[in-house]
Design an enzyme around this catalytic site. Structure first.
Site, mmCIF file in Angstrom:
data_model
loop_
_atom_site.group_PDB
_atom_site.id
_atom_site.type_symbol
_atom_site.label_atom_id
_atom_site.label_comp_id
_atom_site.label_asym_id
_atom_site.label_seq_id
_atom_site.Cartn_x
_atom_site.Cartn_y
_atom_site.Cartn_z
ATOM 1 N N TYR A 1 56.978 19.815 31.723
ATOM 2 C CA TYR A 1 56.089 18.855 31.043
ATOM 3 C C TYR A 1 55.642 17.770 32.030
ATOM 4 O O TYR A 1 54.450 17.495 32.171
ATOM 5 C CB TYR A 1 56.829 18.233 29.857
ATOM 6 C CG TYR A 1 56.014 17.238 29.060
ATOM 7 C CD1 TYR A 1 55.067 17.680 28.133
ATOM 8 C CD2 TYR A 1 56.193 15.862 29.229
ATOM 9 C CE1 TYR A 1 54.318 16.768 27.387
ATOM 10 C CE2 TYR A 1 55.452 14.948 28.491
ATOM 11 C CZ TYR A 1 54.524 15.403 27.569
ATOM 12 O OH TYR A 1 53.786 14.503 26.835
ATOM 13 N N THR B 1 55.554 12.380 16.687
ATOM 14 C CA THR B 1 54.615 13.409 16.201
ATOM 15 C C THR B 1 55.393 14.731 16.141
ATOM 16 O O THR B 1 56.615 14.737 16.265
ATOM 17 C CB THR B 1 53.445 13.588 17.185
ATOM 18 O OG1 THR B 1 53.979 14.084 18.422
ATOM 19 C CG2 THR B 1 52.693 12.299 17.437
HETATM 20 N N1 LIG Z 1 54.001 12.236 21.059
HETATM 21 C C1 LIG Z 1 54.314 11.621 22.190
HETATM 22 O O1 LIG Z 1 55.355 10.986 22.303
HETATM 23 C C2 LIG Z 1 53.404 11.694 23.347
HETATM 24 C C3 LIG Z 1 52.392 12.619 23.422
HETATM 25 N N2 LIG Z 1 51.621 12.678 24.542
HETATM 26 C C4 LIG Z 1 50.576 13.686 24.657
HETATM 27 O O2 LIG Z 1 49.699 13.587 23.572
HETATM 28 C C5 LIG Z 1 49.086 14.842 23.342
HETATM 29 C C6 LIG Z 1 49.132 15.157 21.852
HETATM 30 O O3 LIG Z 1 50.477 15.317 21.474
HETATM 31 P P1 LIG Z 1 51.026 15.003 20.003
HETATM 32 O O4 LIG Z 1 49.956 14.612 19.122
HETATM 33 O O5 LIG Z 1 52.174 14.101 20.193
HETATM 34 O O6 LIG Z 1 51.628 16.434 19.636
HETATM 35 P P2 LIG Z 1 51.453 17.388 18.372
HETATM 36 O O7 LIG Z 1 52.449 18.471 18.572
HETATM 37 O O8 LIG Z 1 51.488 16.615 17.121
HETATM 38 O O9 LIG Z 1 49.993 17.993 18.574
HETATM 39 C C7 LIG Z 1 49.736 18.894 19.597
HETATM 40 C C8 LIG Z 1 48.384 19.523 19.363
HETATM 41 O O10 LIG Z 1 48.106 20.401 20.459
HETATM 42 C C9 LIG Z 1 47.673 21.644 19.949
HETATM 43 N N3 LIG Z 1 48.081 22.744 20.818
HETATM 44 C C10 LIG Z 1 49.321 23.002 21.279
HETATM 45 N N4 LIG Z 1 49.308 24.106 22.028
HETATM 46 C C11 LIG Z 1 48.024 24.539 22.069
HETATM 47 C C12 LIG Z 1 47.375 25.631 22.676
HETATM 48 N N5 LIG Z 1 48.032 26.524 23.412
HETATM 49 N N6 LIG Z 1 46.061 25.789 22.481
HETATM 50 C C13 LIG Z 1 45.356 24.904 21.734
HETATM 51 N N7 LIG Z 1 45.907 23.840 21.120
HETATM 52 C C14 LIG Z 1 47.237 23.668 21.293
HETATM 53 C C15 LIG Z 1 48.333 21.757 18.583
HETATM 54 O O11 LIG Z 1 47.506 22.548 17.763
HETATM 55 P P3 LIG Z 1 47.954 23.892 17.015
HETATM 56 O O12 LIG Z 1 49.439 24.016 17.157
HETATM 57 O O13 LIG Z 1 47.485 23.704 15.613
HETATM 58 O O14 LIG Z 1 47.181 24.911 17.737
HETATM 59 C C16 LIG Z 1 48.329 20.337 18.100
HETATM 60 O O15 LIG Z 1 47.120 20.035 17.444
HETATM 61 C C17 LIG Z 1 49.828 15.843 24.208
HETATM 62 O O16 LIG Z 1 49.069 16.127 25.353
HETATM 63 C C18 LIG Z 1 51.089 15.102 24.587
HETATM 64 O O17 LIG Z 1 51.611 15.530 25.818
HETATM 65 C C19 LIG Z 1 51.804 11.834 25.583
HETATM 66 C C20 LIG Z 1 52.770 10.909 25.556
HETATM 67 C C21 LIG Z 1 53.632 10.745 24.433
HETATM 68 C C1 LIG Z 2 61.514 -1.137 35.901
HETATM 69 C C2 LIG Z 2 61.975 0.178 35.478
HETATM 70 C C3 LIG Z 2 61.076 1.309 35.721
HETATM 71 C C4 LIG Z 2 61.658 2.678 35.570
HETATM 72 C C5 LIG Z 2 61.856 3.083 34.162
HETATM 73 C C6 LIG Z 2 61.986 4.554 34.030
HETATM 74 C C7 LIG Z 2 62.068 4.892 32.609
HETATM 75 C C8 LIG Z 2 61.543 6.247 32.319
HETATM 76 C C9 LIG Z 2 60.766 6.194 31.092
HETATM 77 C C10 LIG Z 2 60.438 7.530 30.566
HETATM 78 C C11 LIG Z 2 59.525 7.340 29.415
HETATM 79 C C12 LIG Z 2 59.123 8.623 28.848
HETATM 80 C C13 LIG Z 2 57.905 8.470 28.012
HETATM 81 C C14 LIG Z 2 57.501 9.804 27.547
HETATM 82 C C15 LIG Z 2 56.179 9.881 26.954
HETATM 83 C C16 LIG Z 2 55.963 11.278 26.496
HETATM 84 O O1 LIG Z 2 55.227 12.072 27.040
HETATM 85 O O2 LIG Z 2 56.628 11.587 25.393
HETATM 86 C C17 LIG Z 2 56.609 12.889 24.924
HETATM 87 C C18 LIG Z 2 57.580 13.709 25.635
HETATM 88 O O3 LIG Z 2 58.199 13.305 26.571
HETATM 89 C C19 LIG Z 2 57.795 15.064 25.149
HETATM 90 O O4 LIG Z 2 58.428 15.036 23.924
HETATM 91 P P1 LIG Z 2 59.980 15.301 23.823
HETATM 92 O O5 LIG Z 2 60.406 14.600 22.585
HETATM 93 O O6 LIG Z 2 60.128 16.777 23.734
HETATM 94 O O7 LIG Z 2 60.587 14.716 25.043
#
Ligand SMILES: NC(=O)C1=CN([C@@H]2O[C@H](COP(=O)(O)OP(=O)(O)OC[C@H]3O[C@@H](n4cnc5c(N)ncnc54)[C@H](OP(=O)(O)O)[C@@H]3O)[C@@H](O)[C@H]2O)C=CC1
Ligand SMILES: CCCCCCCCCCCCCCCC(=O)OCC(=O)COP(=O)(O)O
Length: 325
Positions: free
Chosen positions: A191, A226
């Protein structure tokens, strides 16, 4: 008449007034920009993508909702169309069903979008999957799957839509990355790698397409609750199916330990271990905060706030957003 009442106070209120007017003009410009704009959102069936769809639909944009599950997308269209907005001219969204991990279908999808709407103003590369597993146990096919979904799919879609944006000298491309596009944490290798690659690719793209007046924005959110964790793939390619708690750690507060580990490594690298104890205490506090935030604050509402923030940033044409929620 002293200096304060003749100079300072009028200057202060004058500046505040100018600032308020500036913000109002920005807001008006943002609404005008989004009204009638063709906005493509991948991963619209869930989480951030779904909230994004609601925000842009309410702003009067013409949406193309993408995902793999046509039923979920149809339900979303119904949900959006059921909300009546008397002040805005809203549009029934289009849906395009394709799998981002299959690049051939991505190219076909781009053609379908251009055929149906003629052009794209805003492309939001949002869809993605999470990964949980140790590097030693994870098969290369799993690394590839995550990379194809989170990196190759979005860049294929971007490349397929880019020529039409260049031709019009207009467009805005958004990549939803993650804090993990900047900092890698253990047990998330595929990831984090896919998000680092995303950050790098779209940074290059921004520099290359500036000459065509095309904007590129990378959004890097922290944790938001989510279905992402639920649908994460694990080392053997199976679905994780759980929520937030990190399975690989032994302690009761596993995410806390994970953060502690990251902070500890970070500080040790910077100060050679001298601040170790002090850092541990700080890290514990930080980790407790992070866990608390995950479980109690990150609701769908905060998802919406993030996306509202994003749509504002889009119109303000800011280059990069770090959304800490
Ligand atoms: N939630 C979090 O903590 C964070 C999320 N993000 C990013 O935000 C974005 C959205 O995530 P989030 O809303 O949390 O996740 P969800 O799982 O709620 O949504 C993911 C979406 O991606 C779609 N998807 C997954 N795989 C595929 C595929 N192979 N082809 C087409 N569509 C696909 C799913 O659609 P379906 O399964 O219906 O096809 C779904 O609509 C991601 O890129 C994630 O990495 C970033 C940081 C933090
Ligand atoms: C001064 C200090 C600096 C260093 C701090 C390091 C701390 C690391 C923070 C890591 C934060 C992670 C945020 C992740 C955001 C994100 O993409 O969330 C979704 C996921 O990671 C994937 O979902 P899952 O629940 O499967 O982990």
């Amino acid at each position: 008449m002293d200096f304060t009442s003749t100079v300072i106070i009028p200057l202060l209120f004058g500046s505040l007034g100018i600032f308020a007017l500036f913000r109002l003009l920005q807001w008006v410009r943002m609404r005008a920009y989004l009204q009638e704009a063709v906005v493509v959102i991948t991963g619209a069936s869930s989480g951030l993508g779904k909230e994004c769809a609601k925000a842009f639909h309410a702003a009067g944009s013409k949406l193309v909702l993408c995902g793999r599950d046509s039923e979920k997308l149809k339900e979303l269209v119904q949900e959006l169309c059921a909300v009546k907005n008397h002040r805005k001219n809203t549009h029934e969204p289009h849906t395009v069903v394709f799998d981002l991990s299959d690049t051939k279908t991505v190219v076909n999808a781009a053609e379908e979008i251009l055929k149906a709407l003629g052009h794209v103003d805003i492309l939001i590369n949002n869809a993605g999957i999470s990964f949980r597993g140790t590097i030693v146990d994870t098969g290369l096919d799993v690394d590839k799957k995550v990379m194809e979904t989170n990196y190759f799919g979005p860049i294929a879609l971007t490349k397929a839509l880019l020529p039409s944006m260049i031709k019009r000298r207009q467009g805005h491309i958004v990549a939803i990355s993650s804090v993990q596009g900047k900092i890698s944490i253990p047990f998330r290798s595929a990831y984090a790698a896919s998000k680092h690659a995303t950050q790098a690719f779209f940074d290059c793209l921004r520099a290359e397409v500036e000459q065509y007046d095309i904007e590129v924005t990378v959004v890097s959110p922290g944790y938001i609750q989510t279905n992402l964790s639920l649908n994460a793939v694990t080392a053997d390619g199976s679905r994780y199916g759980g929520f937030f708690v990190v399975a690989h750690e032994t302690g009761e507060d596993s995410l806390g330990l994970l953060l502690l580990h990251c902070l500890d490594t970070f500080w040790r690298r910077c100060w050679g271990g001298e601040h170790h104890k002090h850092t541990q205490e700080g890290a514990h506090r930080c980790a407790r905060g992070a866990v608390h935030t995950n479980l109690h604050v990150h609701t769908q509402a905060s998802c919406f706030d993030t996306l509202t923030f994003l749509s504002q940033q889009l119109s303000y044409r800011k280059k990069e957003v770090s959304a800490h929620v």
